[in-house]
Design a protein around this motif. Structure first.
Motif, PDB file in Angstrom:
ATOM      1  N   THR A 119       0.828  -1.207   0.000  1.00  0.00           N
ATOM      2  CA  THR A 119       0.000   0.000   0.000  1.00  0.00           C
ATOM      3  C   THR A 119       0.861   1.256   0.000  1.00  0.00           C
ATOM      4  N   ARG A 120       1.946   1.246   0.792  1.00  0.00           N
ATOM      5  CA  ARG A 120       2.853   2.403   0.821  1.00  0.00           C
ATOM      6  C   ARG A 120       3.382   2.713  -0.580  1.00  0.00           C
ATOM      7  N   LEU A 121       3.799   1.682  -1.314  1.00  0.00           N
ATOM      8  CA  LEU A 121       4.333   1.906  -2.651  1.00  0.00           C
ATOM      9  C   LEU A 121       3.262   2.444  -3.599  1.00  0.00           C
ATOM     10  N   SER A 122       2.033   1.949  -3.458  1.00  0.00           N
ATOM     11  CA  SER A 122       0.948   2.445  -4.312  1.00  0.00           C
ATOM     12  C   SER A 122       0.685   3.922  -4.055  1.00  0.00           C
ATOM     13  N   ILE A 123       0.691   4.314  -2.780  1.00  0.00           N
ATOM     14  CA  ILE A 123       0.488   5.724  -2.424  1.00  0.00           C
ATOM     15  C   ILE A 123       1.656   6.566  -2.944  1.00  0.00           C
ATOM     16  N   ALA A 124       2.879   6.063  -2.762  1.00  0.00           N
ATOM     17  CA  ALA A 124       4.068   6.793  -3.211  1.00  0.00           C
ATOM     18  C   ALA A 124       4.061   6.976  -4.730  1.00  0.00           C
ATOM     19  N   ARG A 125       3.618   5.953  -5.459  1.00  0.00           N
ATOM     20  CA  ARG A 125       3.525   6.093  -6.921  1.00  0.00           C
ATOM     21  C   ARG A 125       2.621   7.269  -7.284  1.00  0.00           C
ATOM     22  N   ASN A 126       1.471   7.325  -6.634  1.00  0.00           N
ATOM     23  CA  ASN A 126       0.523   8.386  -6.961  1.00  0.00           C
ATOM     24  C   ASN A 126       1.003   9.750  -6.489  1.00  0.00           C
ATOM     25  N   HIS A 127       1.775   9.802  -5.392  1.00  0.00           N
ATOM     26  CA  HIS A 127       2.259  11.104  -4.922  1.00  0.00           C
ATOM     27  C   HIS A 127       3.368  11.632  -5.834  1.00  0.00           C
ATOM     28  N   THR A 128       4.327  10.769  -6.173  1.00  0.00           N
ATOM     29  CA  THR A 128       5.385  11.199  -7.092  1.00  0.00           C
ATOM     30  C   THR A 128       4.792  11.567  -8.445  1.00  0.00           C
ATOM     31  N   ALA A 129       3.786  10.811  -8.893  1.00  0.00           N
ATOM     32  CA  ALA A 129       3.109  11.122 -10.160  1.00  0.00           C
ATOM     33  C   ALA A 129       2.422  12.482 -10.097  1.00  0.00           C
ATOM     34  N   THR A 130       1.878  12.858  -8.930  1.00  0.00           N
ATOM     35  CA  THR A 130       1.223  14.153  -8.769  1.00  0.00           C
ATOM     36  C   THR A 130       2.216  15.292  -8.989  1.00  0.00           C
TER      37      THR A 130
ATOM     38  N   ASP B 152       6.980  10.215 -20.397  1.00  0.00           N
ATOM     39  CA  ASP B 152       8.380  10.338 -20.813  1.00  0.00           C
ATOM     40  C   ASP B 152       9.280  10.481 -19.596  1.00  0.00           C
ATOM     41  N   VAL B 153       8.852  11.274 -18.599  1.00  0.00           N
ATOM     42  CA  VAL B 153       9.616  11.433 -17.360  1.00  0.00           C
ATOM     43  C   VAL B 153       9.673  10.097 -16.608  1.00  0.00           C
ATOM     44  N   VAL B 154       8.573   9.370 -16.594  1.00  0.00           N
ATOM     45  CA  VAL B 154       8.555   8.057 -15.939  1.00  0.00           C
ATOM     46  C   VAL B 154       9.546   7.118 -16.606  1.00  0.00           C
TER      47      VAL B 154
ATOM     48  N   LYS C 180      11.834   6.347  -4.961  1.00  0.00           N
ATOM     49  CA  LYS C 180      13.253   6.673  -5.096  1.00  0.00           C
ATOM     50  C   LYS C 180      13.614   6.999  -6.544  1.00  0.00           C
ATOM     51  N   ASN C 181      12.707   6.620  -7.473  1.00  0.00           N
ATOM     52  CA  ASN C 181      13.000   6.758  -8.887  1.00  0.00           C
ATOM     53  C   ASN C 181      11.681   6.911  -9.647  1.00  0.00           C
ATOM     54  N   SER C 182      11.634   7.819 -10.613  1.00  0.00           N
ATOM     55  CA  SER C 182      10.380   8.056 -11.343  1.00  0.00           C
ATOM     56  C   SER C 182       9.914   6.821 -12.097  1.00  0.00           C
TER      57      SER C 182
ATOM     58  N   GLN D 280       9.658   3.919 -11.056  1.00  0.00           N
ATOM     59  CA  GLN D 280       8.826   3.072 -10.206  1.00  0.00           C
ATOM     60  C   GLN D 280       7.336   3.405 -10.333  1.00  0.00           C
ATOM     61  N   VAL D 281       7.002   4.557 -10.918  1.00  0.00           N
ATOM     62  CA  VAL D 281       5.598   4.908 -11.138  1.00  0.00           C
ATOM     63  C   VAL D 281       4.956   3.891 -12.079  1.00  0.00           C
ATOM     64  N   GLY D 282       5.741   3.351 -13.014  1.00  0.00           N
ATOM     65  CA  GLY D 282       5.233   2.385 -13.987  1.00  0.00           C
ATOM     66  C   GLY D 282       4.672   3.087 -15.206  1.00  0.00           C
ATOM     67  N   ALA D 283       3.578   3.773 -15.044  1.00  0.00           N
ATOM     68  CA  ALA D 283       2.954   4.566 -16.105  1.00  0.00           C
ATOM     69  C   ALA D 283       1.863   5.412 -15.464  1.00  0.00           C
ATOM     70  N   ILE D 284       1.491   6.499 -16.141  1.00  0.00           N
ATOM     71  CA  ILE D 284       0.443   7.394 -15.664  1.00  0.00           C
ATOM     72  C   ILE D 284      -0.631   7.494 -16.730  1.00  0.00           C
ATOM     73  N   LYS D 285      -1.876   7.239 -16.337  1.00  0.00           N
ATOM     74  CA  LYS D 285      -2.996   7.357 -17.266  1.00  0.00           C
ATOM     75  C   LYS D 285      -4.015   8.338 -16.709  1.00  0.00           C
ATOM     76  N   ILE D 286      -4.274   9.420 -17.445  1.00  0.00           N
ATOM     77  CA  ILE D 286      -5.300  10.381 -17.052  1.00  0.00           C
ATOM     78  C   ILE D 286      -6.661   9.774 -17.371  1.00  0.00           C
ATOM     79  N   THR D 287      -7.528   9.692 -16.373  1.00  0.00           N
ATOM     80  CA  THR D 287      -8.847   9.073 -16.574  1.00  0.00           C
ATOM     81  C   THR D 287      -9.958  10.098 -16.762  1.00  0.00           C
ATOM     82  N   SER D 288      -9.741  11.334 -16.300  1.00  0.00           N
ATOM     83  CA  SER D 288     -10.768  12.357 -16.503  1.00  0.00           C
ATOM     84  C   SER D 288     -10.194  13.746 -16.279  1.00  0.00           C
ATOM     85  N   GLU D 289     -10.841  14.749 -16.904  1.00  0.00           N
ATOM     86  CA  GLU D 289     -10.529  16.163 -16.690  1.00  0.00           C
ATOM     87  C   GLU D 289     -11.858  16.888 -16.649  1.00  0.00           C
ATOM     88  N   SER D 290     -12.093  17.644 -15.577  1.00  0.00           N
ATOM     89  CA  SER D 290     -13.399  18.285 -15.407  1.00  0.00           C
ATOM     90  C   SER D 290     -13.251  19.584 -14.622  1.00  0.00           C
TER      91      SER D 290
END
Length: 344
Positions: free
Chosen positions: A159-170, A221-223, A276-278, A280-290
């Motif tokens: 769970t920590r890694l999942s949260i960290a992925r989303n925080h670094t992605a933010t 690209d950054v990831v 520790k490294n971008s 580790q995010v894996g990939a980022i997918k935007i699901t919505s913009e509103s």
């Protein structure tokens, strides 16, 4: 409108029913397992204790600690200091040290457990009071926990890694938005969970499909560059000289924590947990913009395992629709369009 139909409206009855519903909602909140919602009702003896909890969770997922206080709700729902709690009890435990991150700055709390040879308790939530004490809301699942006991505090790594992925992605997302939409873009709020991220930002109009595509391409690209993510603790003036982004409305002390990617793509004040490294995010997918308010837009996105889950869901839906229409997925669009055209 009711009068036109020969109906009357019982406004007083409505107000009474609405007040009853509000009280029901308040009672439900008070009875939730998340006892830390009642932080203002913490016994005076505990709240006035100036001792803070030492946080050691940036680099460690497990630590030894001592239970300083155990708080438990009495039949009226008021928190009381107790000497012990047993299996099945919902409590708040305050320790001298922790590795469990508390909900703050838009990031949700860690999951994990606190235990020793006599008991085990699952973490329901973690909050932090004004004095710096970490309030661990726990469900005791085995044995008995006692005040003064030596315990181990452990974070759920997945769970920590999942949260960290989303925080670094933010952080990466904010920098990408500034590059694509303009430097005037500022963060207006965020939510960082284990399953997704939500990012609010100031912008005067909806983003176009082309802009969203460019942002998504840039963040990934950054990831894929797998840039090291560095954390430094600096004086606030030194941090500002580095160009660190401060969040409007946030209060900072004389010493701040700065999180940045190696090439300077992103540099922000931040107290949250990160990778520790971008890469580790894996990939980022935007699901919505509103839009959420005048001049405020919202992006929701998923990363890592959350993205894999979405891919599996989409593939299952395509298979289901293809089966119903008795066609292959590469012919799906034509198979749907043909009867629509015929109907027109």
């Amino acid at each position: 409108m009711a009068a036109e139909e020969g109906l009357s409206v019982d406004e007083e009855g409505f107000k009474a029913a609405m007040e009853k519903q509000k009280e029901t909602a308040r009672a439900a909140t008070r009875s939730k397992d998340d006892l830390a919602l009642a932080v203002n009702a913490i016994p005076e003896e505990v709240s006035e204790d100036p001792a803070a909890t030492e946080y050691d969770g940036y680099d460690n997922l497990k630590c030894d600690a001592k239970v300083l206080y155990i708080l438990k709700a009495d039949p009226e729902g008021n928190l009381q200091k107790v000497d012990f709690a047993s299996e099945g009890d919902d409590i708040i435990a305050i320790c001298d040290k922790t590795v469990l991150y508390a909900t703050m700055g838009g990031q949700i709390h860690d999951e994990g457990k606190i235990f020793n040879s006599d008991f085990e308790a699952d973490v329901i939530s973690v909050d932090k009071d004004a004095a710096g004490k970490y309030l661990h809301t726990l469900k005791v699942v085995k044995g008995t926990i006692s005040a003064g006991a030596a315990v181990k505090v452990e974070v759920d790594r997945k769970t920590r890694l999942s949260i960290a992925r989303n925080h670094t992605a933010t952080h990466i997302l904010l920098s990408a938005l500034k590059r694509i939409l303009g430097s005037q873009v500022e963060q207006a709020g965020s939510y960082v969970g284990s399953d997704r991220l939500r990012f609010d930002f100031n912008h005067f109009r909806a983003m176009t499909a082309d802009e969203l595509a460019k942002v998504e391409e840039l963040v990934n690209d950054v990831v894929l560059q797998a840039l090291p993510v560095e954390t430094k603790v600096l004086g606030i003036e030194e941090a500002r000289k580095l160009g660190a982004t401060a969040i409007f409305g946030e209060k900072y002390g004389d010493v701040v924590r700065v999180v940045s990617t190696e090439d300077g793509f992103s540099t922000e004040f931040c107290g949250g947990t990160h990778l520790k490294n971008s890469g580790q995010v894996g990939a980022i997918k935007i699901t919505s913009e509103s839009g959420v308010a005048a001049g405020v837009r919202r992006i929701e996105a998923i990363t890592g395992t959350g993205l894999f889950g979405r891919i599996h869901e989409d593939e299952a839906l395509i298979r289901q629709v293809s089966g119903a229409l008795k066609t292959q997925k590469n012919n799906l669009a034509h198979r749907v369009e043909a009867p629509l055209e015929e109907n027109r």
